[in-house]
Write a protein that holds these residues in place. Structure first.
Motif, mmCIF file in Angstrom:
data_model
loop_
_atom_site.group_PDB
_atom_site.id
_atom_site.type_symbol
_atom_site.label_atom_id
_atom_site.label_comp_id
_atom_site.label_asym_id
_atom_site.label_seq_id
_atom_site.Cartn_x
_atom_site.Cartn_y
_atom_site.Cartn_z
ATOM 1 N N VAL A 1 -33.657 39.613 -23.253
ATOM 2 C CA VAL A 1 -34.382 40.676 -22.539
ATOM 3 C C VAL A 1 -35.829 40.758 -23.032
ATOM 4 C CG1 VAL A 1 -34.553 43.177 -22.231
ATOM 5 C CG2 VAL A 1 -32.341 42.038 -21.969
ATOM 6 N N CYS A 2 -36.014 40.732 -24.341
ATOM 7 C CA CYS A 2 -37.369 40.790 -24.892
ATOM 8 C C CYS A 2 -38.173 39.547 -24.522
ATOM 9 C CB CYS A 2 -37.304 40.954 -26.408
ATOM 10 S SG CYS A 2 -36.634 42.567 -26.937
ATOM 11 N N ALA A 3 -37.514 38.388 -24.470
ATOM 12 C CA ALA A 3 -38.191 37.160 -24.066
ATOM 13 C C ALA A 3 -38.651 37.242 -22.610
ATOM 14 C CB ALA A 3 -37.274 35.963 -24.268
ATOM 15 N N LEU A 4 -37.855 37.873 -21.767
ATOM 16 C CA LEU A 4 -38.252 38.056 -20.376
ATOM 17 C C LEU A 4 -39.488 38.948 -20.267
ATOM 18 C CD1 LEU A 4 -34.713 38.465 -18.805
ATOM 19 C CD2 LEU A 4 -36.402 36.758 -18.098
ATOM 20 N N ALA A 5 -39.545 39.992 -21.066
ATOM 21 C CA ALA A 5 -40.724 40.859 -21.063
ATOM 22 C C ALA A 5 -41.945 40.101 -21.566
ATOM 23 C CB ALA A 5 -40.469 42.092 -21.923
ATOM 24 N N ASP A 6 -41.801 39.355 -22.642
ATOM 25 C CA ASP A 6 -42.916 38.583 -23.187
ATOM 26 C C ASP A 6 -43.383 37.515 -22.199
ATOM 27 O OD1 ASP A 6 -42.795 40.081 -25.508
ATOM 28 O OD2 ASP A 6 -41.606 38.592 -26.609
ATOM 29 N N HIS A 7 -42.439 36.856 -21.531
ATOM 30 C CA HIS A 7 -42.787 35.835 -20.537
ATOM 31 C C HIS A 7 -43.594 36.454 -19.401
ATOM 32 C CE1 HIS A 7 -42.360 32.381 -17.847
ATOM 33 N NE2 HIS A 7 -41.974 33.229 -16.914
ATOM 34 N N ALA A 8 -43.178 37.632 -18.951
ATOM 35 C CA ALA A 8 -43.903 38.297 -17.866
ATOM 36 C C ALA A 8 -45.332 38.619 -18.282
ATOM 37 C CB ALA A 8 -43.166 39.578 -17.456
ATOM 38 N N LEU A 9 -45.500 39.171 -19.477
ATOM 39 C CA LEU A 9 -46.834 39.531 -19.943
ATOM 40 C C LEU A 9 -47.718 38.304 -20.092
ATOM 41 C CD1 LEU A 9 -45.849 42.227 -22.583
ATOM 42 C CD2 LEU A 9 -46.970 42.632 -20.379
ATOM 43 N N ALA A 10 -47.144 37.175 -20.493
ATOM 44 C CA ALA A 10 -47.916 35.953 -20.672
ATOM 45 C C ALA A 10 -48.194 35.239 -19.356
ATOM 46 C CB ALA A 10 -47.181 35.011 -21.619
ATOM 47 N N SER A 11 -47.431 35.572 -18.320
ATOM 48 C CA SER A 11 -47.522 34.829 -17.060
ATOM 49 C C SER A 11 -48.127 35.629 -15.915
ATOM 50 C CB SER A 11 -46.122 34.345 -16.647
ATOM 51 O OG SER A 11 -45.513 33.604 -17.682
ATOM 52 N N GLY A 12 -48.533 36.855 -16.166
ATOM 53 C CA GLY A 12 -49.107 37.673 -15.100
ATOM 54 C C GLY A 12 -48.075 38.295 -14.180
ATOM 55 N N ILE A 13 -46.819 38.350 -14.608
ATOM 56 C CA ILE A 13 -45.777 39.001 -13.823
ATOM 57 C C ILE A 13 -45.817 40.497 -14.108
ATOM 58 C CG2 ILE A 13 -43.283 39.184 -13.426
ATOM 59 C CD1 ILE A 13 -43.090 36.242 -14.383
ATOM 60 N N GLU A 14 -45.952 41.283 -13.068
ATOM 61 C CA GLU A 14 -46.075 42.728 -13.233
ATOM 62 C C GLU A 14 -44.771 43.476 -12.983
ATOM 63 O OE1 GLU A 14 -49.258 43.927 -10.707
ATOM 64 O OE2 GLU A 14 -50.782 42.837 -11.865
ATOM 65 N N ALA A 15 -43.805 42.810 -12.346
ATOM 66 C CA ALA A 15 -42.530 43.476 -12.064
ATOM 67 C C ALA A 15 -41.435 42.441 -11.877
ATOM 68 C CB ALA A 15 -42.627 44.357 -10.831
ATOM 69 N N TYR A 16 -40.240 42.835 -12.274
ATOM 70 C CA TYR A 16 -39.039 42.064 -11.988
ATOM 71 C C TYR A 16 -38.158 42.874 -11.041
ATOM 72 C CZ TYR A 16 -39.733 38.834 -15.978
ATOM 73 O OH TYR A 16 -40.195 37.884 -16.860
ATOM 74 N N THR A 17 -37.440 42.186 -10.184
ATOM 75 C CA THR A 17 -36.390 42.820 -9.401
ATOM 76 C C THR A 17 -35.069 42.151 -9.756
ATOM 77 O OG1 THR A 17 -36.710 41.309 -7.534
ATOM 78 C CG2 THR A 17 -37.919 43.403 -7.485
ATOM 79 N N GLY A 18 -33.970 42.750 -9.299
ATOM 80 C CA GLY A 18 -32.681 42.141 -9.576
ATOM 81 C C GLY A 18 -31.561 42.860 -8.854
ATOM 82 N N VAL A 19 -30.423 42.185 -8.781
ATOM 83 C CA VAL A 19 -29.187 42.734 -8.236
ATOM 84 C C VAL A 19 -28.145 42.660 -9.339
ATOM 85 C CG1 VAL A 19 -27.362 42.442 -6.521
ATOM 86 C CG2 VAL A 19 -29.740 41.987 -5.896
ATOM 87 N N ALA A 20 -27.399 43.737 -9.541
ATOM 88 C CA ALA A 20 -26.438 43.756 -10.647
ATOM 89 C C ALA A 20 -25.210 44.569 -10.284
ATOM 90 C CB ALA A 20 -27.083 44.336 -11.907
ATOM 91 N N GLU A 21 -24.063 44.163 -10.853
ATOM 92 C CA GLU A 21 -22.867 44.984 -10.755
ATOM 93 C C GLU A 21 -23.094 46.264 -11.553
ATOM 94 O OE1 GLU A 21 -19.520 42.666 -11.978
ATOM 95 O OE2 GLU A 21 -19.495 41.503 -10.112
ATOM 96 N N ILE A 22 -22.362 47.297 -11.226
ATOM 97 C CA ILE A 22 -22.674 48.635 -11.710
ATOM 98 C C ILE A 22 -22.693 48.733 -13.238
ATOM 99 C CG2 ILE A 22 -20.276 49.403 -11.523
ATOM 100 C CD1 ILE A 22 -23.489 51.478 -10.785
ATOM 101 N N ALA A 23 -21.763 48.082 -13.930
ATOM 102 C CA ALA A 23 -21.730 48.189 -15.395
ATOM 103 C C ALA A 23 -22.982 47.568 -16.014
ATOM 104 C CB ALA A 23 -20.478 47.521 -15.952
#
Length: 206
Positions: free
Chosen positions: A123-145
């Protein structure tokens, strides 16, 4: 842990991609029972695993897959807009600085404590990757849990609509805003990543 960022996949994979696709089959098909395509009886690979997909893969010292996630560009076909647009109360978020997180996978051959640490690190790597790559938002689909866990991570995250029934489970869509303070918010919520050695990104041609 070691983090490798790969771009693109094609056909029956080998090496690090093979380990990831094999782990995905064990998790999403064998364990969760999702109806997904399987290559050669071993690899879970779908129509979104194309040359434009990006993969973040965590491994141990021996190169064994620990966890991974796939990122899809939202200006191209992706899971939310192609398969589950009705999960969004309004329009599906799209744009050059928005990407979709899919196939967040934690290797099933780990104990609960290790899985938690790999989860936090990814999860932290995804945040760091976004900040380094100019990604301002992630979206996703997930089961409720899993959706409830994501919402509790402390980052700026909001549902895109009410969860809906899908087979025997409930699915929901969400949007995560990534900001400079996101790593601090994750830490404040109790996510404890392991130190990461970042390996040189490899680009795989189709």
């Amino acid at each position: 842990m070691y983090l490798t960022t790969l771009r693109g996949a094609h056909g029956v994979p080998d090496g690090l991609l093979a380990a990831m696709f094999e782990a995905r089959k064990q998790i999403f098909v064998d364990l969760l029972g999702w109806d997904l395509p399987v290559l050669a009886g071993r690899y879970e690979v779908d129509q979104f695993d194309d040359p434009r997909a990006t993969y973040l893969i965590l491994t141990d010292e021996s190169g064994q897959h620990l966890g991974s996630a796939r990122l899809l560009e939202t200006e191209r076909p992706h899971i939310l807009d192609t398969l589950f647009p009705k999960l969004c109360e309004d329009a599906v978020p799209k744009g050059p600085t928005t990407q979709e997180i899919t196939r967040f996978a934690l290797d099933r051959h780990q104990n609960a404590r290790r899985r938690r640490r790999v989860r936090d690190t990814l999860v932290c790597a995804l945040a760091d990757h976004a900040l380094a790559s100019g990604i301002e938002a992630y979206t996703g689909v997930a089961e409720i849990a899993w959706l409830q866990q994501i919402l509790a991570f402390g980052w700026d995250c909001e549902p895109l609509g009410l969860p809906r029934e899908h087979g025997a489970t409930l699915l929901g869509a969400l949007r995560i805003a990534i900001k400079p303070e996101t790593p601090m918010l994750l830490a404040r919520a109790g996510l404890v990543p392991e130190p990461i050695v970042t390996l040189r990104p490899i680009r795989h041609a189709a």
